[in-house]
Design an enzyme around this catalytic site. Structure first.
Site, short mmCIF file in Angstrom:
data_model
loop_
_atom_site.label_atom_id
_atom_site.label_comp_id
_atom_site.label_asym_id
_atom_site.label_seq_id
_atom_site.Cartn_x
_atom_site.Cartn_y
_atom_site.Cartn_z
N ASP A 7 -18.67 19.34 27.71
CA ASP A 7 -17.79 18.44 27.83
C ASP A 7 -18.13 17.30 27.44
O ASP A 7 -18.88 16.55 27.52
CB ASP A 7 -17.39 18.33 29.30
CG ASP A 7 -15.96 17.54 29.40
OD1 ASP A 7 -15.67 16.46 28.39
OD2 ASP A 7 -15.29 17.55 30.43
N TYR B 169 -3.56 9.18 18.36
CA TYR B 169 -4.25 10.12 18.07
C TYR B 169 -4.61 9.29 16.54
O TYR B 169 -5.95 9.43 15.97
CB TYR B 169 -3.70 11.28 17.44
CG TYR B 169 -4.14 12.42 16.44
CD1 TYR B 169 -5.21 13.10 17.11
CD2 TYR B 169 -3.86 12.32 15.13
CE1 TYR B 169 -5.56 14.22 16.25
CE2 TYR B 169 -4.56 13.36 14.27
CZ TYR B 169 -5.40 13.98 14.70
OH TYR B 169 -5.89 15.01 13.95
N LYS C 183 -8.53 8.37 15.21
CA LYS C 183 -9.31 9.05 14.13
C LYS C 183 -9.49 8.10 12.80
O LYS C 183 -10.77 8.04 12.37
CB LYS C 183 -8.21 9.99 13.33
CG LYS C 183 -8.18 11.21 14.12
CD LYS C 183 -9.37 11.95 14.32
CE LYS C 183 -8.97 13.35 14.88
NZ LYS C 183 -10.52 14.09 15.30
N ILE D 156 -3.89 21.34 8.95
CA ILE D 156 -4.44 22.57 9.15
C ILE D 156 -3.90 23.29 10.09
O ILE D 156 -3.51 22.90 11.06
CB ILE D 156 -6.06 22.42 9.40
CG1 ILE D 156 -6.73 21.55 8.68
CG2 ILE D 156 -6.54 23.82 9.22
CD1 ILE D 156 -8.25 21.32 9.21
N THR E 172 -4.00 25.40 12.84
CA THR E 172 -4.83 25.64 13.97
C THR E 172 -4.07 26.01 15.11
O THR E 172 -2.78 25.81 15.22
CB THR E 172 -5.59 24.43 14.34
OG1 THR E 172 -4.86 23.54 14.56
CG2 THR E 172 -6.80 24.06 13.10
#
Length: 237
Positions: free
Chosen positions: A46, A141, A145, A174, A176
Site C-alpha cells: 500500500d 486528479y 499529476k 490510455i 485501462t
C-alpha cells in the site's frame, strides 16, 4: 512496462495492493521467465503507508544487493466537479497519486544510495498535469499529476549529483480498466477523447514499453528532471 523490462533480462518486482497477483500477472511471469530469462516477482504494498513501502524496498534491495530502477505508477481518479468534490475523495486521490509516488521514490532512492550509488526513477504523471482536459471535471486528479511532474524535477535536482536520475512520464488517454469504467458511466466519452488527439485514437498500455526501457536504462543516461509527453498529439494542436 514490467513485461518490457522482463524481456530485456531484468529482475522485476510488481508492487500492488492486491493480496495476490491476478491471472494476467501469472501468465506474463510464466511466459517471460521461460522466453527471456528474466525474473518477475510480486509483493503486496500500500503506497500510502510509508513504513510499509520502506520495508518492502529494503527487502528487495537486500535480497539483490542493489536496486536499479523504479516506475511509480499508482493512481486513481474521481470525475467530480470542484464544488461537488468530497474531502474524503480529495484526500484519497492525493494520498495515492502524490503521497504514494513520493513514498515510493524516496524509498527507492534510499536503497540506491545504500548500494550502487546509481539509479533511475520514472514517475507516472499525466498530460492532465499539463493541461485542463476539455469538459473533464477532475480538478484534484489533474492537480495531483501536476504535483508529480514538479516532484520529479525537484528530486532530480536533489539526487543528480549522487547518480540518481528522476524523470516523469505524461501519457495521454490510455485504455485501462480505470478508463473503461469512465466509458461505462459515459459511453460518449470514448469518441470525444479519440477525436481530441492527432492520431484519432486512444493509447494501449503496450505503447509505453519503450518509454520504460529508455528511462530505466543507460540509453537515457544524460536525461533527468525531464517530462516525457506521449499523448498522440493531444496537447500539440
Amino acid at each position: 512496462m514490467a513485461e518490457a523490462l522482463l524481456e530485456a533480462g531484468a529482475k522485476v518486482y510488481c508492487l500492488d495492493r492486491l493480496e495476490s497477483p491476478d491471472p494476467e500477472f501469472m501468465a506474463a511471469k510464466e511466459h517471460g521467465e521461460r522466453e527471456f530469462g528474466g525474473l518477475l516477482e510480486y509483493r503486496r504494498l500500500d503506497v500510502r503507508n510509508d513504513a510499509e513501502v520502506n520495508n518492502v524496498f529494503s527487502e528487495i534491495a537486500g535480497n539483490n544487493q542493489r536496486l536499479d530502477g523504479l516506475i511509480a505508477a499508482a493512481g486513481i481518479n474521481y470525475l467530480q466537479s470542484a464544488l461537488e468534490h468530497s474531502q474524503t475523495a480529495l484526500n484519497e486521490v492525493m494520498q495515492i497519486n502524490y503521497n504514494g509516488v513520493f513514498n515510493s521514490a524516496t524509498a527507492a532512492a534510499r536503497q540506491m544510495f545504500n548500494y550502487q550509488q546509481k539509479g533511475s526513477i520514472l514517475l507516472i504523471a499525466s498530460m492532465s498535469g499539463l493541461i485542463a482536459n476539455k469538459g473533464m471535471t477532475s480538478p484534484v486528479y489533474n492537480s495531483s499529476k501536476a504535483a508529480v511532474i514538479q516532484l520529479a524535477r525537484s528530486l532530480a535536482m536533489e539526487w543528480g549529483r549522487h547518480g540518481i536520475r528522476v524523470n516523469s512520464l505524461c501519457p495521454g488517454h490510455i485504455v485501462t480498466p480505470m478508463v473503461e469504467q469512465v466509458f461505462q458511466q459515459n459511453p460518449a466519452a470514448r469518441a470525444v477523447w479519440e477525436a481530441e488527439n492527432m492520431l484519432g485514437r486512444l493509447a494501449t498500455p503496450e505503447e509505453f514499453r519503450g518509454a520504460a526501457l529508455f528511462t530505466l536504462s543507460d540509453a537515457s543516461s544524460f536525461m533527468t528532471g525531464s517530462t516525457m509527453l506521449i499523448d498522440g498529439g493531444h496537447t500539440a494542436w
